[in-house]
Design an enzyme around this catalytic site. Sequence first.
Site, mmCIF file in Angstrom:
data_model
loop_
_atom_site.group_PDB
_atom_site.id
_atom_site.type_symbol
_atom_site.label_atom_id
_atom_site.label_comp_id
_atom_site.label_asym_id
_atom_site.label_seq_id
_atom_site.Cartn_x
_atom_site.Cartn_y
_atom_site.Cartn_z
ATOM 1 N N GLU A 1 0.833 -1.201 0.000
ATOM 2 C CA GLU A 1 0.000 0.000 0.000
ATOM 3 C C GLU A 1 0.870 1.255 0.000
ATOM 4 O OE1 GLU A 1 -4.170 0.098 1.840
ATOM 5 O OE2 GLU A 1 -3.009 1.292 3.264
ATOM 6 N N HIS B 1 6.834 -27.007 2.823
ATOM 7 C CA HIS B 1 6.027 -28.077 2.241
ATOM 8 C C HIS B 1 4.973 -27.505 1.290
ATOM 9 C CE1 HIS B 1 7.694 -31.127 4.986
ATOM 10 N NE2 HIS B 1 7.812 -30.097 5.813
ATOM 11 N N LYS C 1 -13.871 1.396 -3.879
ATOM 12 C CA LYS C 1 -14.840 1.759 -2.836
ATOM 13 C C LYS C 1 -15.986 2.588 -3.409
ATOM 14 C CE LYS C 1 -11.701 1.917 1.177
ATOM 15 N NZ LYS C 1 -11.152 2.798 2.224
#
Length: 551
Positions: A353, A384, A512
Amino acid sequence: MTLLTDLSAWQQLDAHFEGIKNVHMRDLFDQNPQRFEQFSLSLNDILFDFSKNRITDETLGLLLKLAEQADVTGWRDKMFAGELINHTEQRAVQHVALRNRRNEPLYAGDERIDQEIKSELARVKALAESIRTRHWRGHSDQPITDVVNIGIGGSHLGPLMVTEALRPYSIHDLKIHFVSNIDENHINNTLETLNADTTLFIIASKSFRTQDTLFNAQTAKKWLMEKLDSEQLLHRHLVAVTSNVEAAVEFGVAHENIFKMWDWVGGRYSLWSAIGLPIVIAIGSENFDMLLEGAYEADEHFKSAPLEQNIPVIMALLGVWYNNFFGAESIAVLPYDQNMHRFPAYLQQADMESNGKGVDREGKPVDYQTGPVLFGEIGIASQHAFYQLLHQGTKLVPADMLAPISNYHCIANHHRALMSNIFAQAEALMKGKNEAEVRAELEQQGMDEQSIARLLPYKVFPGNRPTNTFLFYTLDPKTLGSLIALYEHKIFVQGVIWNLNSFDQWGVELGKVLASHILEEINQGNPVSEHDSSTNGLINYYLERKPKKLG
């Protein structure tokens, strides 16, 4: 500022890269037995080993020259002085003031802020201690047993990461929960085990307008009101951290239960502020002070250490080296401490950000790579999972590995096995395994030549994969504070070099705004046609098939 790629240090690095890009770290270690001593630094009990990097003395010297030409020290001094370096929002960047331990005046622009910081921290500690000591009571006069933090982004990831990392220092019959997702499953799954009589909600929203947080807050309030006789009793169960006091009061939070946020603290740098209230409730005031102390000591190191001995500066320069010259597009953060399992996610927001931008401070598009993709997980589990790509994939992924020398509750055989893995993985990534070594290994196993020829290519590891290793005695509050602050300053330095404003985040706004508009359309329930064909099709498909109970 001179265009980054026009700087003489940049051009010298470009030429130097051509001569070193194919050099293997095996050879660098063979040529210099003192490499570890030469390329490692310490801050208190934190060891930063950067010897397993594709660098020489000349590389480091040129990178440090780049930092000087980009005026890293000048920008650093401006930040600590409280100048308005977040120029697009005309704000200071003073999260460092929140952990300053000196008794001195501090400013954000022309505003003096040190007394207000102390006052607000005292209020946070008082509330936290009243909950921890069971003096704070719910509406039925029962003590609080569960605290739910409702926030998102920096109001969520920071407190969540720290409370998880410092779990051994918490009161374990006082549970801290975190809700961030607007998906109702997150709030519903949290509420289903709670008792309204003994639950306190913290609504953490700088603007008190963030849709995700407000929807969850409204659901929490509705849940409370089903159990309370009157809205007048909400003050025993609701507190808020915000800069929008008026909106919080209108929501139903008592004025005395509202804690301040300042515009000179970015959300992703806010855990040191009242946003850290869940942390203080979890680990107590003294441990929170040690968290601040650790960050402050990292701040002092960043302010005063020469660039060549400055840990966040070296971290940043190594990142620039791989990002801009080797073309590495990502970095992995790999803690070998289970309690740090949210640390990579926290840094992901802090880094991506801050420096995930394609326009420089002058508003011009950049012609070079900026912030990398940051990802990571617990090291043991990752071995793994995605370590296969780190070892033998076609992409260069520099990695940071972090591990404690001892745990809070240390079971010796567990911990020795843990440490053997971090040392082995860093060595394997650096050295790899060449054809001669693989052949000798298979011959020793008695394998015939035909089988060796068939299997050999799959067992070769190229190596030459860079890692930084952080070792620290144990993950206590002070050490965690220092680690977080070191990464904060690394991000800042990289932003300076790339000529970015690391402290705005306009890129989160568009989605938004569009979401608010589309929500209105969904609430109306009519077929839509004003978007592109894909968006229209998806919205209409949803409207045709959504459950009737949704309206």
